[in-house]
Motif scaffolding. Structure first.
Motif, PDB file in Angstrom:
ATOM      1  N   GLY A 213      10.218  -8.313  -4.727  1.00 40.88           N
ATOM      2  CA  GLY A 213      10.506  -7.476  -4.110  1.00 40.88           C
ATOM      3  C   GLY A 213       9.667  -5.871  -4.276  1.00 40.88           C
ATOM      4  N   LEU A 214       9.085  -5.854  -5.271  1.00 46.04           N
ATOM      5  CA  LEU A 214       8.404  -4.624  -5.431  1.00 46.04           C
ATOM      6  C   LEU A 214       7.195  -4.111  -5.747  1.00 46.04           C
ATOM      7  N   ALA A 215       6.678  -3.876  -5.915  1.00 44.06           N
ATOM      8  CA  ALA A 215       5.006  -3.429  -5.440  1.00 44.06           C
ATOM      9  C   ALA A 215       3.847  -4.763  -6.192  1.00 44.06           C
ATOM     10  N   GLU A 216       3.381  -5.246  -4.899  1.00 46.13           N
ATOM     11  CA  GLU A 216       2.111  -5.900  -5.671  1.00 46.13           C
ATOM     12  C   GLU A 216       0.700  -4.902  -6.235  1.00 46.13           C
ATOM     13  N   TYR A 217       0.217  -5.469  -7.923  1.00 50.58           N
ATOM     14  CA  TYR A 217      -0.617  -5.504  -8.340  1.00 50.58           C
ATOM     15  C   TYR A 217      -1.350  -6.741  -8.472  1.00 50.58           C
ATOM     16  N   GLU A 218      -2.769  -6.751  -8.980  1.00 50.32           N
ATOM     17  CA  GLU A 218      -3.194  -7.587  -9.859  1.00 50.32           C
ATOM     18  C   GLU A 218      -2.780  -8.111 -10.927  1.00 50.32           C
ATOM     19  N   ALA A 219      -2.617  -7.351 -11.739  1.00 55.60           N
ATOM     20  CA  ALA A 219      -1.873  -7.997 -13.141  1.00 55.60           C
ATOM     21  C   ALA A 219      -1.109  -6.764 -13.915  1.00 55.60           C
ATOM     22  N   MET A 220      -0.379  -7.428 -14.929  1.00 57.55           N
ATOM     23  CA  MET A 220       0.286  -6.438 -15.619  1.00 57.55           C
ATOM     24  C   MET A 220       0.683  -6.796 -17.085  1.00 57.55           C
ATOM     25  N   GLU A 221       0.932  -6.016 -17.429  1.00 58.11           N
ATOM     26  CA  GLU A 221       1.038  -6.203 -19.086  1.00 58.11           C
ATOM     27  C   GLU A 221       2.365  -5.521 -19.482  1.00 58.11           C
ATOM     28  N   ALA A 222       3.360  -6.404 -20.480  1.00 56.89           N
ATOM     29  CA  ALA A 222       4.649  -6.218 -20.598  1.00 56.89           C
ATOM     30  C   ALA A 222       5.403  -6.292 -22.386  1.00 56.89           C
ATOM     31  N   PHE A 223       6.209  -4.694 -22.075  1.00 53.60           N
ATOM     32  CA  PHE A 223       6.906  -4.447 -23.600  1.00 53.60           C
ATOM     33  C   PHE A 223       8.589  -4.336 -23.468  1.00 53.60           C
ATOM     34  N   LYS A 224       8.806  -4.808 -24.583  1.00 55.08           N
ATOM     35  CA  LYS A 224      10.109  -4.804 -24.952  1.00 55.08           C
ATOM     36  C   LYS A 224      10.461  -3.360 -25.950  1.00 55.08           C
ATOM     37  N   ARG A 225      11.110  -2.412 -25.732  1.00 53.95           N
ATOM     38  CA  ARG A 225      11.018  -1.178 -26.930  1.00 53.95           C
ATOM     39  C   ARG A 225      12.603  -1.830 -27.925  1.00 53.95           C
ATOM     40  N   PHE A 226      11.791  -1.841 -29.577  1.00 56.39           N
ATOM     41  CA  PHE A 226      13.105  -2.355 -30.228  1.00 56.39           C
ATOM     42  C   PHE A 226      13.775  -1.342 -31.172  1.00 56.39           C
ATOM     43  N   HIS A 227      14.743  -1.346 -31.157  1.00 58.29           N
ATOM     44  CA  HIS A 227      15.144  -0.386 -31.665  1.00 58.29           C
ATOM     45  C   HIS A 227      15.828   0.111 -33.803  1.00 58.29           C
ATOM     46  N   PHE A 228      14.847   0.563 -34.172  1.00 54.94           N
ATOM     47  CA  PHE A 228      14.868   0.142 -35.294  1.00 54.94           C
ATOM     48  C   PHE A 228      15.655   1.576 -35.814  1.00 54.94           C
TER      49      PHE A 228
END
Length: 647
Positions: free
Chosen positions: A632-647
């Motif tokens: 249900g979110l906005a439509e984009y051509e493509a997306m790159e994804a990331f997770k934050r690592f808490h070190f």
């Protein structure tokens, strides 16, 4: 194994499936946090059996496997022999399979593999080693296979059979179509199996098309069976084997018939099992924020409804009513929608002078020092090429560090072409031109190429090819040469597919660079599904470096963001920063990937996907955008994804 396994290890298939937690599973499973821990547990069970048989003055008959899965088991067995006195003098071994057409001298043969990883390091008697002979004349194969079966039976059958599992669900080389009663025989290898094993050969055409293998029926006669799977790339076939119906389409499913089999895996390989993927379908669930996000995404995708349209009944009908005890479906939906909305940002380095309370990254400092670690010389553009470009365009001080040379991924024919060109170009400058490196490399590449260790001259040449390609990609983004760092971590430079353990020098190289740059943002490959573990070793080096720098100014303001490589994307519920890409940025990313010419058109390390890397990257990025839109979110051509690592 674990305490739980000790209690349930001997449960039958029906008893195991009757347990509430494992009611969908038809094979006893044992899941560990790390593959190394699991391998040690398997090795200890084998060692216990060997010692038990020794004390009874009996032979211990082991069925052994090859491939990447058992390597750590063999390493631990060698350690037990050298450090704890485990003797193999009473062991009689029978290997599962061998490529047909390869002799003992071939480094790709399983004879070489077994001696390299186990037999040459323990005291097993040579006459007790049995490996199918890949050089048997074709007209004698039938009799030879019958002899192999008879020899196993002459020792009372297999006491213990160790297995890995292939992407097609094959055990040994029992490809789809293999029957549960099949015995040792010559078999034609599936195309996917040959593709998965191509890493050990210079090119795909060199992978043998046939192999001699023990049959499924032979394997099922073993008194005890342990099958192993490591990594996310095995999750799908693990699920089908453990929870699916028995079928010749997936020969491993016939293990469901065995009364004493355990499927040992790490948590990544177990990811698709029902009790891990959708635990609310199994029993009571502890609803943490992370679990709730996972469940809501699953429900939205299953019902093909945007999050904001999910109803009380939708939750109740899918064992998720507990989520609505304190909140209505409306409240849960709004909370989830807002969470995913806040992960989307066009400012991966933070948006200057903006309220960052609901943004993935800090607004300040406006210009950040960014250090992008790339395990191989193309992971940066394949995995986060759009974000890489965006960070440069938004004025951040971006550095990229290529952790390994990537030299083994350059084919010999590609290297020969470059060597001949470089020699001709060098000679065009005058008669006294020094072409020694190219002369030696050309001679080696034109001669015998079945190297146990690739010569330094060839590795140097291939490393230079990868460097040039990486620099070309960075140049296409406008990144200055002084911001590009080639680390050439020593663990990688073995001249073989098998790498050395991570060492202090590797970690020190990472530490020195971090202290030099003092980054506000660090990007690293969190994808642990690459075929040969390089990504994991590179990530471990970064973590060890950061641990060693803990408390120092150089990392005081550092945030660590993880991306995944060419094999898998993070599940939507785990993504903490999603960077949308425009159609133009998708094309810029593709062009940067194209600069890595040696990695196009049927590369050596294709993995379990026949698409080229640029195709995988685009398909994955577009799929992520589609999934966000379907929530249900906005439509984009493509997306790159990331997770934050808490070190």
């Amino acid at each position: 194994m674990t305490t739980k396994s000790e209690k349930s290890q001997r449960l039958t298939r029906k008893q195991w499936s009757a347990l509430e937690e494992t009611k969908f599973e038809n094979i006893h499973t044992d899941v560990f946090g790390e593959s190394a821990e699991a391998a040690v547990a398997v090795a200890k069970e084998i060692a216990s059996l060997i010692r038990y048989k020794t004390n009874r003055n009996e032979h211990c008959v082991l069925g052994l496997a090859t491939g990447s899965s058992p390597i750590k088991v063999y390493q631990e067995l060698v350690r037990l022999h050298k450090e704890e006195g485990l003797s193999f003098k009473n062991v009689i071994s029978f290997n599962l399979d061998e490529y047909y057409g390869l002799g003992k001298e071939d480094v790709q043969s399983y004879v070489y593999f077994m001696h390299h990883h186990l037999f040459d390091h323990v005291d097993i008697l040579p006459e007790n080693i049995n490996i199918p002979d890949g050089t048997i004349p074709y007209d004698k194969i039938s009799n030879y296979c019958a002899y192999y079966e008879e020899r196993i039976e002459s020792f009372g059958g297999l006491d213990f059979q160790l297995l890995g599992i292939g992407r097609t669900g094959h055990i040994g080389f029992n490809e789809p179509g293999s029957k549960e009663s099949s015995t040792t025989r010559l078999i034609t290898l599936d195309y996917l199996t040959r593709q998965d094993n191509a890493f050990a050969f210079d090119q795909f055409d060199e992978v043998p098309k046939k192999a001699i293998t023990m049959g499924v029926g032979t394997i099922l006669k073993a008194k005890r069976i342990v099958i192993m799977a490591w990594g996310l790339k095995k999750a799908e076939i693990v699920f089908k084997t453990v929870e699916g119906e028995m079928s010749t389409d997936i020969p491993a499913t016939f293990l469901q018939l065995h009364e004493d089999v355990t499927f040992v895996m790490d948590d990544l390989a177990a990811a698709d099992l029902t009790r891990y993927k959708t635990p609310w379908l199994v029993g009571d669930t502890v609803w943490t924020d992370e679990m709730a996000r996972k469940a809501v995404v699953w429900l939205s995708q299953k019902l093909q409804k945007p999050i904001l349209k999910l109803t009380d009944r939708d939750y109740n009908d899918h064992n998720m009513s507990d989520l609505l005890v304190a909140k209505s479906a409306y409240d849960v939906n709004i909370s989830m929608f807002n969470h995913f909305q806040h992960t989307i940002t066009g400012w991966p380095g933070g948006k200057p002078k903006a309220d960052d309370s609901q943004r993935p990254e800090r607004a300040e400092p406006a210009k950040k020092r960014v250090l992008l670690f790339s395990p191989h010389p193309d992971d940066d553009v394949i995995s986060m090429g759009g974000t890489f470009l965006r960070l440069i365009q938004q004025g951040h001080d971006v550095h990229v560090a290529y952790q390994t040379s990537g030299n083994i991924a350059v084919s010999d024919h590609e290297a020969l072409m470059y060597a001949e060109f470089a020699k001709a170009l060098t000679q065009s400058g005058g008669k006294d031109a020094d072409t020694a490196l190219f002369d030696k490399a050309i001679k080696l590449l034109k001669g015998k190429r079945n190297f146990k260790v690739v010569p330094e001259e060839i590795r140097t040449l291939k490393g230079l090819i990868r460097r040039g390609e990486a620099m070309s990609a960075c140049r296409s983004y406008g990144l200055p040469e002084e911001k590009v760092h080639y680390l050439d971590m020593p663990f990688y430079e073995t001249g073989t597919v098998e790498k050395s353990p991570l060492g202090k020098k590797d970690v020190k190289i990472i530490q020195d660079l971090i202290e030099e740059i003092k980054p506000h943002q660090i990007y690293a490959a969190g994808d642990l599904a690459d075929p040969h573990g390089t990504h994991k070793v590179c990530f471990d080096a970064i973590l060890k470096a950061l641990q060693g720098l803990k408390g120092k100014e150089s990392v005081k303001d550092s945030w660590l963001w993880l991306y995944r490589g060419a094999w898998h994307e993070y599940p939507i519920d785990e993504i903490e920063m999603a960077v949308p890409l425009s159609p133009d940025e998708v094309l810029r990313k593709r062009e940067a990937i194209f600069r890595h010419q040696s990695q196009k058109d049927g590369v050596m390390f294709q993995g379990n996907d026949s698409r080229e890397f640029w195709e995988r990257a685009e398909d994955r990025n577009k799929a992520t955008a589609i999934k966000y839109n379907e929530l249900g979110l906005a439509e984009y051509e493509a997306m790159e994804a990331f997770k934050r690592f808490h070190f």
